[in-house]
Design an enzyme around this catalytic site. Structure first.
Site, PDB file in Angstrom:
ATOM      1  N   CYS A  82       0.831  -1.126  -0.078  1.00 53.46           N
ATOM      2  CA  CYS A  82      -0.100  -0.104  -0.008  1.00 53.46           C
ATOM      3  C   CYS A  82       0.984   1.283   0.059  1.00 53.46           C
ATOM      4  O   CYS A  82       0.729   2.130  -0.970  1.00 53.46           O
ATOM      5  CB  CYS A  82      -0.970   0.117   1.337  1.00 53.46           C
ATOM      6  SG  CYS A  82      -1.952  -1.558   1.536  1.00 53.46           S
TER       7      CYS A  82
HETATM    8  N1  SAJ Z   1       6.819   2.147   8.889  1.00 58.96           N
HETATM    9  C1  SAJ Z   1       7.797   2.758   9.380  1.00 58.96           C
HETATM   10  N2  SAJ Z   1       7.411   3.591  10.467  1.00 58.96           N
HETATM   11  C2  SAJ Z   1       6.366   3.726  10.932  1.00 58.96           C
HETATM   12  C3  SAJ Z   1       5.261   2.957  10.286  1.00 58.96           C
HETATM   13  C4  SAJ Z   1       5.385   2.181   9.360  1.00 58.96           C
HETATM   14  O1  SAJ Z   1       8.978   2.191   8.965  1.00 58.96           O
HETATM   15  O2  SAJ Z   1       6.149   4.763  11.839  1.00 58.96           O
HETATM   16  C5  SAJ Z   1       6.877   0.967   7.764  1.00 58.96           C
HETATM   17  C6  SAJ Z   1       6.531  -0.391   8.123  1.00 58.96           C
HETATM   18  O3  SAJ Z   1       7.401  -1.335   8.712  1.00 58.96           O
HETATM   19  C7  SAJ Z   1       6.198  -0.714   6.789  1.00 58.96           C
HETATM   20  C8  SAJ Z   1       5.794   0.318   6.007  1.00 58.96           C
HETATM   21  O4  SAJ Z   1       6.241   1.448   6.675  1.00 58.96           O
HETATM   22  O5  SAJ Z   1       7.363  -1.238   6.100  1.00 58.96           O
HETATM   23  C9  SAJ Z   1       4.309   0.616   5.786  1.00 58.96           C
HETATM   24  O6  SAJ Z   1       3.656   0.468   7.313  1.00 58.96           O
HETATM   25  P1  SAJ Z   1       2.150   0.591   7.713  1.00 58.96           P
HETATM   26  O7  SAJ Z   1       2.249   0.487   9.183  1.00 58.96           O
HETATM   27  O8  SAJ Z   1       1.761   1.885   6.903  1.00 58.96           O
HETATM   28  O9  SAJ Z   1       1.461  -0.766   7.354  1.00 58.96           O
HETATM   29  P2  SAJ Z   1       0.684  -1.270   6.148  1.00 58.96           P
HETATM   30  O10 SAJ Z   1       1.573  -0.993   4.818  1.00 58.96           O
HETATM   31  O11 SAJ Z   1       0.103  -2.453   6.191  1.00 58.96           O
HETATM   32  O12 SAJ Z   1      -0.706  -0.185   5.925  1.00 58.96           O
HETATM   33  C10 SAJ Z   1      -1.727  -0.456   6.059  1.00 58.96           C
HETATM   34  C11 SAJ Z   1      -2.675   0.758   5.537  1.00 58.96           C
HETATM   35  N3  SAJ Z   1      -4.038   0.164   5.479  1.00 58.96           N
HETATM   36  C12 SAJ Z   1      -4.807   0.560   4.104  1.00 58.96           C
HETATM   37  O13 SAJ Z   1      -4.163   0.898   3.086  1.00 58.96           O
HETATM   38  C13 SAJ Z   1      -5.957  -0.240   4.295  1.00 58.96           C
HETATM   39  C14 SAJ Z   1      -2.417   1.939   6.033  1.00 58.96           C
HETATM   40  O14 SAJ Z   1      -3.627   2.886   5.614  1.00 58.96           O
HETATM   41  C15 SAJ Z   1      -2.953   1.757   7.753  1.00 58.96           C
HETATM   42  O15 SAJ Z   1      -2.736   2.879   8.318  1.00 58.96           O
HETATM   43  C16 SAJ Z   1      -1.786   0.683   8.203  1.00 58.96           C
HETATM   44  O16 SAJ Z   1      -1.857  -0.352   7.408  1.00 58.96           O
HETATM   45  C17 SAJ Z   1      -1.840   0.453   9.556  1.00 58.96           C
HETATM   46  O17 SAJ Z   1      -2.423   1.388  10.378  1.00 58.96           O
HETATM   47  O18 SAJ Z   1      -1.414  -0.477  10.148  1.00 58.96           O
END
Ligand code: SAJ
Length: 456
Positions: free
Chosen positions: A304
């Site tokens: 995403c």
């Molecule tokens: N990450 C960081 N630092 C952070 C947060 C995330 O490095 O502070 C990295 C994670 O390790 C990952 C990437 O960024 O590699 C994305 O992380 P994410 O927490 O956004 O996880 P996703 O990709 O699973 O995002 C999903 C998304 N859901 C949808 O699109 C419906 C996002 O909108 C959600 O907010 C997120 O899940 C969530 O909150 O868990």
């Protein structure tokens, strides 16, 4: 037509279809079945169709027991042809009809002909980037071209796949209008966009209780789409157009990408200043208002966050606008694997050892903790960069026993404790909860911790 359709949804007496039975489509199909609709899942992957027909779930968020409650009753299976469509489900004998109505609420097929009997269809297909980094909406177009073949008066189409603003109105609508039957938008058929907000693995916010943004092409489209979704989703958030709904989704995920990029740049700045970035972030996070915590990491993974903002910046480029935050965040986030490999090289150098010929164990390679998804995982870039510098790299991830990616084929080391004691350096790339961090810290010689889990 509008009122007839709305009444069907309100009576939960509608037949609906979900195209694309992945981590978005299958939970949506189940929620529609739970609401009382007759649901036909359509997917190109016959294995998915057969698994559903057998009541076997391939999605972590859904148990097979839960799915079996809605999959067609055995008696229906007997009547169903090989392509998953009963010869004449509505004319079936009473017993079969009752079985279908009560238990056979969910069936699956590879045949789009099922759409002919449907009052509604939701499109939940992938929208990746092409090799050149541009949006690839070919799956959306292919699904829409199938829908056109079976388009009939009294049908609502809702696109859920994440895409750039304008896709529903500029791509889907013209395709649907070329239906050869003179069917009119907002009169005979209805069209809307409603972005998915599924976060796999979550048990607090699920399909049915996560507020759902929805925007119709016309007011009638909006009313019909809301009736369709309103029976299965607790809270709908109407917006003025499908374009606005498309933009909401991209803004949500761009918000994350930019803030993660800022957290990563904070790490780079703290390095220059000799400060501990996580100390700074944790202290800033004590601010009870006006602050939202994001943390540095190995880079940006997942299907995403690295992808969605690129759909937005691509669209703006076609309008001669440069989406600076998106591109800058992408630049910073994609630079992080190289930054961490340099940290490994420097730490080994401090002990008088070259990176070349050293043995490195990368711990956790999924794109984020407690998932088994490897898509766009920065750990893969870290492994690739370390190997390019001549290091002998192995990995451990309990969620990913082995993988093949971009010419790389590796298997997780089996004995983590033994590996920790023998490698020259450990790189913590993903902080799965399953790990015993105290034991890891005791056994590893050198640790490069991209998740700050050891120093937490
Ligand atoms: N990450 C960081 N630092 C952070 C947060 C995330 O490095 O502070 C990295 C994670 O390790 C990952 C990437 O960024 O590699 C994305 O992380 P994410 O927490 O956004 O996880 P996703 O990709 O699973 O995002 C999903 C998304 N859901 C949808 O699109 C419906 C996002 O909108 C959600 O907010 C997120 O899940 C969530 O909150 O868990």
């Amino acid at each position: 037509m509008q009122d007839q359709l709305i009444e069907k949804f309100n009576q939960r007496d509608a037949q609906v279809a979900v195209i694309g039975l992945g981590y978005v489509g299958l939970p949506l199909a189940l929620n529609f079945a739970r609401a009382g609709y007759q649901v036909t899942g359509i997917d190109l992957d016959r294995r998915k169709v057969e698994a559903i027909q057998q009541g076997e779930s391939y999605i972590g968020d859904i148990t097979s027991a839960e799915m079996s409650r809605y999959v067609a009753a055995p008696v229906y299976q007997a009547a169903v042809g090989s392509n998953g469509i009963a010869p004449d489900p509505l004319g079936a004998k009473d017993a079969l009809h009752v079985a279908i109505k009560q238990q056979g609420a969910l069936k699956a097929t590879t045949d789009f002909a099922a759409l002919a009997a449907c009052d509604a269809v939701s499109i939940c297909v992938p929208t990746p980037l092409s090799k050149t980094g541009d949006p690839d909406i070919s799956s959306i177009v292919a699904a829409t071209e199938e829908i056109v073949r079976y388009l009939h008066p009294g049908m609502v189409i809702v696109l859920e796949s994440t895409t750039y603003p304008g896709t529903t109105r500029e791509i889907l609508l013209p395709l649907l209008l070329e239906n050869g039957q003179g069917l009119r938008i907002g009169e005979d058929f209805f069209l809307a966009f409603s972005p998915e907000r599924i976060d796999p693995g979550r048990t607090d916010w699920m399909t049915h209780n996560t507020p759902k943004v929805i925007g119709g092409v016309t007011p009638a489209c909006a009313a019909v789409a809301r009736a369709y979704y309103g029976q299965a989703i607790t809270t709908l958030v109407p917006v003025s157009s499908p374009d606005a709904a498309e933009m909401v989704k991209l803004f949500e995920n761009t918000f994350r990408s930019v803030n993660i990029g800022l957290a990563n740049e904070l790490l780079l700045m703290c390095d220059k200043l000799g400060l501990d970035a996580w100390e700074v972030i944790n202290a800033a996070a004590t601010k009870p208002f006006g602050f939202m915590k994001f943390t540095p990491g190995p880079g940006l993974g997942g299907h995403c966050i690295p992808i969605d903002p690129q759909y937005l910046s691509w669209k703006l480029r076609t309008l001669a606008y440069h989406a600076r935050f998106i591109e800058l965040a992408s630049e910073v986030n994609t630079e992080m694997p190289r930054y961490w490999v340099q940290r490994v090289q420097d730490r080994l150098n401090d002990t008088g050892q070259a990176l070349k010929g050293s043995s490195i164990l990368v711990l956790g390679i999924a794109y984020k903790k407690n998932v088994s998804d490897l898509r766009e995982s920065p750990a893969l870039d870290i492994i690739h960069l370390l190997q390019a510098k001549g290091a002998a790299v192995c990995y451990h991830d309990p969620h990913i026993p082995s993988f093949q990616h971009d010419g790389m084929a590796m298997a997780s080391v089996s004995d983590l404790s033994a590996s920790l004691k023998t490698v020259d350096c450990l790189v913590i790339a993903t902080d799965h909860d399953i790990y015993d961090w105290e034991e890891i810290e005791r056994n590893a010689a050198l640790i490069i911790d991209t998740r700050y889990v050891i120093h937490r």
